[in-house]
Each structure stands twice: as structure tokens, then as C-alpha cells.
Design a protein around this motif. Structure first.
Motif, PDB file in Angstrom:
ATOM      1  N   LEU A  37       0.821  -1.201   0.000  1.00  0.00           N
ATOM      2  CA  LEU A  37       0.000   0.000   0.000  1.00  0.00           C
ATOM      3  C   LEU A  37       0.860   1.259   0.000  1.00  0.00           C
ATOM      4  N   ALA A  38       1.969   1.229   0.745  1.00  0.00           N
ATOM      5  CA  ALA A  38       2.849   2.394   0.797  1.00  0.00           C
ATOM      6  C   ALA A  38       3.610   2.586  -0.511  1.00  0.00           C
ATOM      7  N   CYS A  39       3.913   1.504  -1.196  1.00  0.00           N
ATOM      8  CA  CYS A  39       4.694   1.586  -2.425  1.00  0.00           C
ATOM      9  C   CYS A  39       3.828   1.996  -3.609  1.00  0.00           C
ATOM     10  N   GLY A  40       2.581   1.497  -3.651  1.00  0.00           N
ATOM     11  CA  GLY A  40       1.706   1.825  -4.763  1.00  0.00           C
ATOM     12  C   GLY A  40       1.412   0.608  -5.620  1.00  0.00           C
ATOM     13  N   GLU A  41       0.424   0.722  -6.483  1.00  0.00           N
ATOM     14  CA  GLU A  41      -0.027  -0.416  -7.290  1.00  0.00           C
ATOM     15  C   GLU A  41       0.973  -0.810  -8.375  1.00  0.00           C
ATOM     16  N   ARG A  42       1.791   0.126  -8.847  1.00  0.00           N
ATOM     17  CA  ARG A  42       2.688  -0.160  -9.963  1.00  0.00           C
ATOM     18  C   ARG A  42       4.047  -0.694  -9.521  1.00  0.00           C
ATOM     19  N   TYR A  96       3.536   5.288   7.339  1.00  0.00           N
ATOM     20  CA  TYR A  96       3.912   4.441   6.206  1.00  0.00           C
ATOM     21  C   TYR A  96       3.576   5.114   4.879  1.00  0.00           C
ATOM     22  N   GLN A  97       2.548   5.954   4.869  1.00  0.00           N
ATOM     23  CA  GLN A  97       2.068   6.533   3.619  1.00  0.00           C
ATOM     24  C   GLN A  97       2.771   7.826   3.248  1.00  0.00           C
ATOM     25  N   THR A  98       3.088   8.657   4.217  1.00  0.00           N
ATOM     26  CA  THR A  98       3.614   9.994   3.930  1.00  0.00           C
ATOM     27  C   THR A  98       5.008  10.229   4.492  1.00  0.00           C
ATOM     28  N   ASP A  99       5.543   9.300   5.269  1.00  0.00           N
ATOM     29  CA  ASP A  99       6.842   9.473   5.938  1.00  0.00           C
ATOM     30  C   ASP A  99       6.839  10.661   6.903  1.00  0.00           C
ATOM     31  N   GLN A 100       5.668  11.147   7.259  1.00  0.00           N
ATOM     32  CA  GLN A 100       5.569  12.261   8.209  1.00  0.00           C
ATOM     33  C   GLN A 100       5.629  11.724   9.630  1.00  0.00           C
ATOM     34  N   GLN A 101       6.261  12.478  10.513  1.00  0.00           N
ATOM     35  CA  GLN A 101       6.306  12.060  11.904  1.00  0.00           C
ATOM     36  C   GLN A 101       4.892  12.022  12.471  1.00  0.00           C
TER      37      GLN A 101
END
Length: 329
Positions: A37-42, A96-101
Motif C-alpha cells: 500500500l505504501a509503495c503503490g499499485e505499480r 507508512y504513507q507519507t513518511d511524516q512524523q
């Protein structure tokens, strides 16, 4: 009292640790791959494996949880691609999705949830306590019957139904207000208040039904006590009896329940936030669960748990202050 507070805070730490373990275990049992999910579908399998290593998902569940505890107490260093991000304690990890703290993300979303909870609390206390007190004083009459029916209807009406009715009536048909769109308080306080009005009313009216029933029952119980009959026998006016004695006995349970409900609103007002588009902790939790964003889920749950535990301590203190017969041990 100091000893009591320290004892409750020590117990709160154990409760929060147990809560974090439970959340970690449940989310790791959930279907889905956070790395995909974090990497994306492609992404191909090699890219997914690299993301899994970057997120630390290649380690055991125990190791991931210990790293989480390390970040809470001493902070951590996170490698995000070619950058190294330092996160001071308490650090709840990186999304995991945005790398935001996660800590920074929660601090950004917390004001919206806090403003929703506090505004709704004002409404449910005014409407709920006023309605319950009026129903108790008009016991047996048509006023009590009407208020009882309205209270039962409010208890059985879900908050999203009430919110939709308010949107259709106020925004679509009467056109008194535009459809709410959250504006931060710092950007425009006046627009912030107008856009929060309908969410406050929806959540406040929904909760006020419970407080009306609680206030009515506690007031009737207080009015039936011996000292109230004694005051009346000595000729004390009804208004003085209600204001100085009956209401004082009805307030402590309302204070206790209100403090706990306020704490549970930090992350618990999911339907209201989703319906009115408020970027609060509840909406953040739902989005994170869908994306299996474990650090964000754990962070929101920890904030919710902390708010509920602290609200419980405050409720006990306020209850003891309102009722001198209560002794905190």
C-alpha cells in the motif's frame, strides 16, 4: 489526593502499554500488506521488498514493538531514502504513507478534534442539564411527558442521521448557512466558528439526551431525600431548595460522566468528523486503518487512551470536590 493522582497515573501507564500491545497484535493479524500500500499499485516485488525493509516490516513483531517503545522514551533516527530524520521523544514513528512524523501529524489534527469536543460539551451540558432539571421539576405533567419523548427520540437517533437532517434543513432548504468546510481557527476565527456550528449542534444534541435522563433521575433522587423534606417543612422556598440543595446533589454525576465523555471524544467522534469533513483524530484513525498505517493507528489510539485515562482522573477529582462525602484513596 496527591497519592491518589500518582497511583492513577501509574496505572494509566500500564493501561497504555497494554493498549499498544493489543493494537500492534491486532493490526499485524489484519489482512493486507502495508508495504504494498505504501509503495503503490505499480511497484514490482523488488520495490515492495525495499519498502518493507525501509519501514522495518522485515523485522519481527516484537522487534518492531520494542523500536516503538524506544521512540516513545528516547526518540529515534529514521532513514527515509537518502535523508535521516531525527525524532525526539515522545516519537510515535513515521507514517507508512507519507513518511511524516506521527507526533507532528497528531498535533496538527488535535486542535480540530479538541474544538469539536469542547463546543459539543458546552451544548450537551446546557441542553441536557436544563432539559433534565425541567423534567424533574415538572414531574407528572405534560411538560415532563413531552421532554421524555424528545429525550428518548434523541437517544435513539444516530448522530449521522441528526447531522444529515441539520445539513438538509439549515444548508439545503433554509439556506441559513453554507455547507460546512473546516477552516482553522488561526486562519479566520469567525469562519471557523460558523463552520463548526452544525457539528457542535449535531454532536451536542446527540449527547444531551443522555445528560437529560441522568440529570432528571439524579434530581428526583435528591428531591426525595430527608433533608430536602426538612427544608420544605421549615418553609424554605422551592426555588432556594432547588438551587442550593437539589441541584447541588444532581451535579456530581453529571460532572463525572461529562469528563469521561469529553476524553472519549478525542478520536471517538468519527461519524461527526467524517460527515462534516473535519480533519480530526477520528477521521485520521479511519483513514489509517484502511491503509494499514500502523504507526498512525497506534498514535491515535494512544492519544485516545491518554485522554480517557486523564479524563477519568479529572472526573474523580471533580466528583470529590462537588460531593464532600466522597473520599479518594
Amino acid at each position: 489526593m496527591t497519592r491518589y493522582v500518582l497511583k492513577r497515573l501509574a496505572g494509566a501507564v500500564l493501561v497504555l502499554l497494554a493498549l499498544s500491545v493489543l493494537v500492534y497484535g491486532l493490526l499485524h493479524l489484519a489482512p493486507g500488506d502495508p508495504a504494498r500500500l505504501a509503495c503503490g499499485e505499480r511497484c514490482n516485488p523488488q520495490q515492495i521488498a525495499q519498502v518493507r525493509v525501509r519501514l522495518g516490516l522485515d523485522q519481527s513483531v516484537v522487534a518492531q514493538y520494542l523500536h516503538f517503545l524506544q521512540g516513545v522514551f528516547v526518540g529515534r533516527d529514521y532513514s527515509t531514502g537518502t535523508e535521516l530524520t531525527h525524532c525526539d521523544a515522545p516519537c510515535l514513528g513515521l507514517s507508512y504513507q507519507t513518511d511524516q512524523q506521527v507526533t507532528r501529524l497528531l498535533l496538527e489534527r488535535l486542535p480540530a478534534t479538541a474544538s469539536l469536543a469542547l463546543g459539543a460539551m458546552v451544548i450537551w451540558l446546557i441542553v441536557g442539564v436544563g432539559t433534565g432539571l425541567l423534567a424533574a421539576l415538572r414531574r407528572g405533567g405534560p411538560t415532563e411527558r413531552i421532554l421524555t419523548v424528545l429525550t428518548l427520540a434523541g437517544t435513539g437517533t444516530p448522530v449521522f442521521i441528526l447531522g444529515l437532517l441539520l445539513l438538509m434543513a439549515v444548508c439545503a432548504y433554509l439556506r441559513w448557512l453554507p455547507f460546512p468546510s473546516y477552516v482553522p481557527f488561526g486562519d479566520d476565527p469567525e469562519q471557523w466558528a460558523w463552520n463548526m456550528l452544525l457539528p457542535w449542534l449535531a454532536l451536542g444534541f446527540f449527547e444531551s439526551a443522555k445528560y437529560a435522563r441522568l440529570t432528571r433521575s439524579s434530581t428526583l433522587e435528591t428531591l426525595a431525600e430527608d433533608h430536602i423534606r426538612t427544608f420544605r417543612a421549615y418553609g424554605v422556598g422551592e426555588r432556594s431548595v432547588v438551587a442550593r440543595h437539589a441541584l447541588r446533589g444532581a451535579v456530581p454525576p453529571v460532572i463525572a460522566v461529562s469528563a469521561v465523555d469529553l476524553g472519549s471524544m478525542f478520536g471517538g467522534a468519527v461519524l461527526t468528523e467524517s460527515l462534516f469533513g473535519i480533519p480530526g483524530l477520528g477521521k485520521t484513525l479511519i483513514d489509517a486503518v484502511r491503509q494499514i498505517d500502523l504507526p498512525v493507528v497506534v498514535g491515535v489510539v494512544m492519544v485516545m487512551g491518554t485522554a480517557v485515562v486523564l479524563a477519568g482522573v479529572v472526573a474523580d477529582l471533580l466528583y470529590a470536590a462537588a460531593d464532600r462525602r466522597v473520599v479518594l484513596t
